[in-house]
Every structure is written in structure tokens, then in C-alpha cells.
Write a protein that holds these residues in place. Sequence first.
Motif, PDB file in Angstrom:
ATOM      1  N   GLY A  36       0.773  -1.232   0.000  1.00  0.00           N
ATOM      2  CA  GLY A  36       0.000   0.000   0.000  1.00  0.00           C
ATOM      3  C   GLY A  36       0.805   1.283   0.000  1.00  0.00           C
ATOM      4  N   VAL A  37       2.121   1.195  -0.229  1.00  0.00           N
ATOM      5  CA  VAL A  37       2.960   2.400  -0.200  1.00  0.00           C
ATOM      6  C   VAL A  37       3.799   2.480  -1.476  1.00  0.00           C
ATOM      7  N   ASP A  38       4.406   3.650  -1.683  1.00  0.00           N
ATOM      8  CA  ASP A  38       5.298   3.831  -2.831  1.00  0.00           C
ATOM      9  C   ASP A  38       6.665   3.199  -2.591  1.00  0.00           C
ATOM     10  N   LEU A  39       7.172   3.365  -1.356  1.00  0.00           N
ATOM     11  CA  LEU A  39       8.472   2.829  -0.990  1.00  0.00           C
ATOM     12  C   LEU A  39       8.342   2.039   0.302  1.00  0.00           C
ATOM     13  N   PHE A  40       9.043   0.923   0.365  1.00  0.00           N
ATOM     14  CA  PHE A  40       9.134   0.158   1.606  1.00  0.00           C
ATOM     15  C   PHE A  40      10.614  -0.017   1.905  1.00  0.00           C
ATOM     16  N   VAL A  41      11.015   0.366   3.126  1.00  0.00           N
ATOM     17  CA  VAL A  41      12.434   0.332   3.502  1.00  0.00           C
ATOM     18  C   VAL A  41      12.646  -0.644   4.644  1.00  0.00           C
ATOM     19  N   PHE A  42      13.464  -1.659   4.398  1.00  0.00           N
ATOM     20  CA  PHE A  42      13.986  -2.512   5.461  1.00  0.00           C
ATOM     21  C   PHE A  42      15.256  -1.832   5.968  1.00  0.00           C
ATOM     22  N   ASN A  43      15.214  -1.383   7.218  1.00  0.00           N
ATOM     23  CA  ASN A  43      16.236  -0.445   7.684  1.00  0.00           C
ATOM     24  C   ASN A  43      17.320  -1.095   8.551  1.00  0.00           C
ATOM     25  N   GLY A  44      17.763  -2.258   8.144  1.00  0.00           N
ATOM     26  CA  GLY A  44      18.894  -2.888   8.822  1.00  0.00           C
ATOM     27  C   GLY A  44      18.511  -3.963   9.812  1.00  0.00           C
ATOM     28  N   ASP A  45      19.371  -4.973   9.921  1.00  0.00           N
ATOM     29  CA  ASP A  45      19.132  -6.152  10.766  1.00  0.00           C
ATOM     30  C   ASP A  45      17.793  -6.794  10.439  1.00  0.00           C
ATOM     31  N   THR A  46      17.441  -6.748   9.172  1.00  0.00           N
ATOM     32  CA  THR A  46      16.254  -7.459   8.714  1.00  0.00           C
ATOM     33  C   THR A  46      16.440  -8.953   8.942  1.00  0.00           C
ATOM     34  N   PHE A  47      17.644  -9.429   8.664  1.00  0.00           N
ATOM     35  CA  PHE A  47      18.010 -10.828   8.855  1.00  0.00           C
ATOM     36  C   PHE A  47      19.151 -10.903   9.858  1.00  0.00           C
ATOM     37  N   ASP A  48      19.223 -11.993  10.564  1.00  0.00           N
ATOM     38  CA  ASP A  48      20.255 -12.127  11.594  1.00  0.00           C
ATOM     39  C   ASP A  48      21.120 -13.344  11.283  1.00  0.00           C
ATOM     40  N   PHE A  49      22.258 -13.077  10.672  1.00  0.00           N
ATOM     41  CA  PHE A  49      23.176 -14.155  10.302  1.00  0.00           C
ATOM     42  C   PHE A  49      24.043 -14.596  11.479  1.00  0.00           C
ATOM     43  N   LYS A  50      24.142 -13.765  12.495  1.00  0.00           N
ATOM     44  CA  LYS A  50      24.930 -14.114  13.673  1.00  0.00           C
ATOM     45  C   LYS A  50      24.187 -15.104  14.556  1.00  0.00           C
ATOM     46  N   TRP A  51      22.897 -14.842  14.772  1.00  0.00           N
ATOM     47  CA  TRP A  51      22.111 -15.654  15.697  1.00  0.00           C
ATOM     48  C   TRP A  51      21.084 -16.519  14.969  1.00  0.00           C
ATOM     49  N   THR A  52      21.336 -16.831  13.717  1.00  0.00           N
ATOM     50  CA  THR A  52      20.376 -17.617  12.956  1.00  0.00           C
ATOM     51  C   THR A  52      20.123 -18.980  13.597  1.00  0.00           C
ATOM     52  N   MET A  53      18.871 -19.417  13.530  1.00  0.00           N
ATOM     53  CA  MET A  53      18.519 -20.738  14.040  1.00  0.00           C
ATOM     54  C   MET A  53      18.617 -21.790  12.937  1.00  0.00           C
ATOM     55  N   LEU A  54      18.892 -21.360  11.712  1.00  0.00           N
ATOM     56  CA  LEU A  54      19.065 -22.301  10.612  1.00  0.00           C
ATOM     57  C   LEU A  54      20.449 -22.938  10.694  1.00  0.00           C
ATOM     58  N   ARG A  55      20.702 -23.899   9.838  1.00  0.00           N
ATOM     59  CA  ARG A  55      21.917 -24.701   9.974  1.00  0.00           C
ATOM     60  C   ARG A  55      23.196 -23.940   9.665  1.00  0.00           C
ATOM     61  N   SER A  56      23.113 -22.910   8.844  1.00  0.00           N
ATOM     62  CA  SER A  56      24.323 -22.205   8.443  1.00  0.00           C
ATOM     63  C   SER A  56      23.975 -20.802   7.957  1.00  0.00           C
ATOM     64  N   VAL A  57      25.010 -19.971   7.821  1.00  0.00           N
ATOM     65  CA  VAL A  57      24.826 -18.654   7.222  1.00  0.00           C
ATOM     66  C   VAL A  57      24.341 -18.806   5.787  1.00  0.00           C
ATOM     67  N   GLU A  58      24.891 -19.776   5.071  1.00  0.00           N
ATOM     68  CA  GLU A  58      24.531 -19.970   3.667  1.00  0.00           C
ATOM     69  C   GLU A  58      23.047 -20.300   3.507  1.00  0.00           C
ATOM     70  N   GLU A  59      22.542 -21.169   4.363  1.00  0.00           N
ATOM     71  CA  GLU A  59      21.111 -21.489   4.297  1.00  0.00           C
ATOM     72  C   GLU A  59      20.266 -20.271   4.651  1.00  0.00           C
ATOM     73  N   THR A  60      20.743 -19.474   5.585  1.00  0.00           N
ATOM     74  CA  THR A  60      20.021 -18.265   5.978  1.00  0.00           C
ATOM     75  C   THR A  60      19.981 -17.265   4.832  1.00  0.00           C
ATOM     76  N   VAL A  61      21.090 -17.151   4.095  1.00  0.00           N
ATOM     77  CA  VAL A  61      21.114 -16.285   2.918  1.00  0.00           C
ATOM     78  C   VAL A  61      20.051 -16.733   1.914  1.00  0.00           C
ATOM     79  N   GLU A  62      19.967 -18.021   1.665  1.00  0.00           N
ATOM     80  CA  GLU A  62      18.983 -18.547   0.718  1.00  0.00           C
ATOM     81  C   GLU A  62      17.562 -18.202   1.150  1.00  0.00           C
ATOM     82  N   GLN A  63      17.269 -18.362   2.431  1.00  0.00           N
ATOM     83  CA  GLN A  63      15.932 -18.061   2.927  1.00  0.00           C
ATOM     84  C   GLN A  63      15.651 -16.558   2.888  1.00  0.00           C
ATOM     85  N   ALA A  64      16.662 -15.742   3.162  1.00  0.00           N
ATOM     86  CA  ALA A  64      16.495 -14.287   3.095  1.00  0.00           C
ATOM     87  C   ALA A  64      16.183 -13.846   1.673  1.00  0.00           C
ATOM     88  N   LEU A  65      16.892 -14.407   0.697  1.00  0.00           N
ATOM     89  CA  LEU A  65      16.636 -14.067  -0.697  1.00  0.00           C
ATOM     90  C   LEU A  65      15.227 -14.482  -1.114  1.00  0.00           C
TER      91      LEU A  65
END
Length: 239
Positions: A36-65
Motif C-alpha cells: 500500500g505504499v510507494d516505498l518500503f524500507v527494510f532499515n537494517g538487521d532485517t536478517f540475523d546471520f549471527k544468531w540464525t537458528m538455521l543450519r548455516s549462514v549460507e542457508e540463511t542467505v537462501e531463505q532471506a533471498l
Amino acid sequence: MMKPIRTVCVVSDLHMFCRRSQWRDVIDMIHKAAAGVDLFVFNGDTFDFKWTMLRSVEETVEQALAFLRELATSCPHTRIHVNLGNHDHVQAFIHALDALTRETPNLTWHPYYLRVGNTMFLHGDVAQRKMRHHQLERYRAGGLHRRKQGQWKNRVYDALLEAGAHVTVSRLAFPRRRTARLLAAYLRDIGHGPHDGVEQVCFGHTHVRMSAYEYRGLTFHNGGAPFRGMDFHLIHVEV
């Protein structure tokens, strides 16, 4: 001719894939707002690669994408911006974002900040201490190749959250006036401020909600974070 007013929605510090964040509870709200807006801004720490509950950073990247791709596809008329924070400024994610934005015309990413009209969007980790831009770059570089934290550190963090320590620490560490002063100093260092038309600043990082706090010609907004005991909301502004 007057410039058209654009509607913007901003969200910070979702810390998606961190088991202590309640990010799942707000995903439907985000989808509805983005449509419903013109712009949507994710303003940092949208994803947490340090404290991810997934198996790896790589898997977390895939899910974030996958999340970003689905949102951009479902909201084709919304320009979606991704600012990075200290928990998602990770080299593997940066490489993947480059590829994703090339194939997704309404998605753009920014390593440190975004300015649109009279508004600056930045994560806000410069509020930890006084930082010039080169110091922020050096600080972020330390986490470019971070790995996920182990179970022992996660259990310690769980215990602190259970005790409510995260609420007390955030409020003590980031009083409003000091936070605004440090953010304003950083903006001056990168050449932005009231002198060239900046009127409002949307930021995150502190996990402490701030609504229309005024400091030396600037109005500051922080939507908080979806953690237990913390206040959280989406920021809506016009630029």
C-alpha cells in the motif's frame, strides 16, 4: 511544479531467523503495508546471520533471498529498499543481493544509508559511540565473514532475554538525546543534515521505539523491535 509526495513504510530490526525474535508474528503486517505504499524500507538487521537458528549462514542467505524475492514479486508497484545493519552486513548476503537486484527491478540495496527527498534512512549502529563514516566501515568489516553463534552462546542469550535484561540494557544504552546527537553527528560527517534539506531520520538498531523526537532541526523515528517486552511498530512517513 511541486514534487509528488511519496508514501514510505519503514521497518527495522526484524532479526529474521533469530529464535528470540517474534518476526513471524509481523510478516503478514509487512506484506500488507508494502502493498500500500510507494516505498518500503527494510532499515537494517532485517536478517540475523549471527544468531540464525538455521543450519548455516549460507542457508540463511537462501531463505532471506526467497523472502525478498517473494515480497518484491507480490508488490510490483512498490520500490523496496534494503539497508544493511550490523547483523546482516555479511559478504555472502551482499554478493547474493547484487545478483537478486539485477533480476528484480523494484528491489535495491544499500550498505549504509539511503536518502529520499527530505528523509534519511540508516540502521543506526553509529549510535553505539561517536563514529565517522570510515569508522563505521571498519566496524562493519569485522562481521563480513561472520559465522553463526553456537548453542552455548544462544543459551546465555536466551537466559538474558528471559530475565528481561535486553529491555533494560537497550534503554540505558540509548537515551533519546544522546542517540539523536550521535546520529546527527554522523549525518554531518557524510554531508547530510538540515543545511541541505534533511528534515527527518528513520533509524533502528537500538530496539527502543522513538516517535517524532526533535533534535536540532531533525525529527527522529525508530520503530523498535519485535522482541518480547519491546515496543514495535511500522514507521509511516511521507517524503
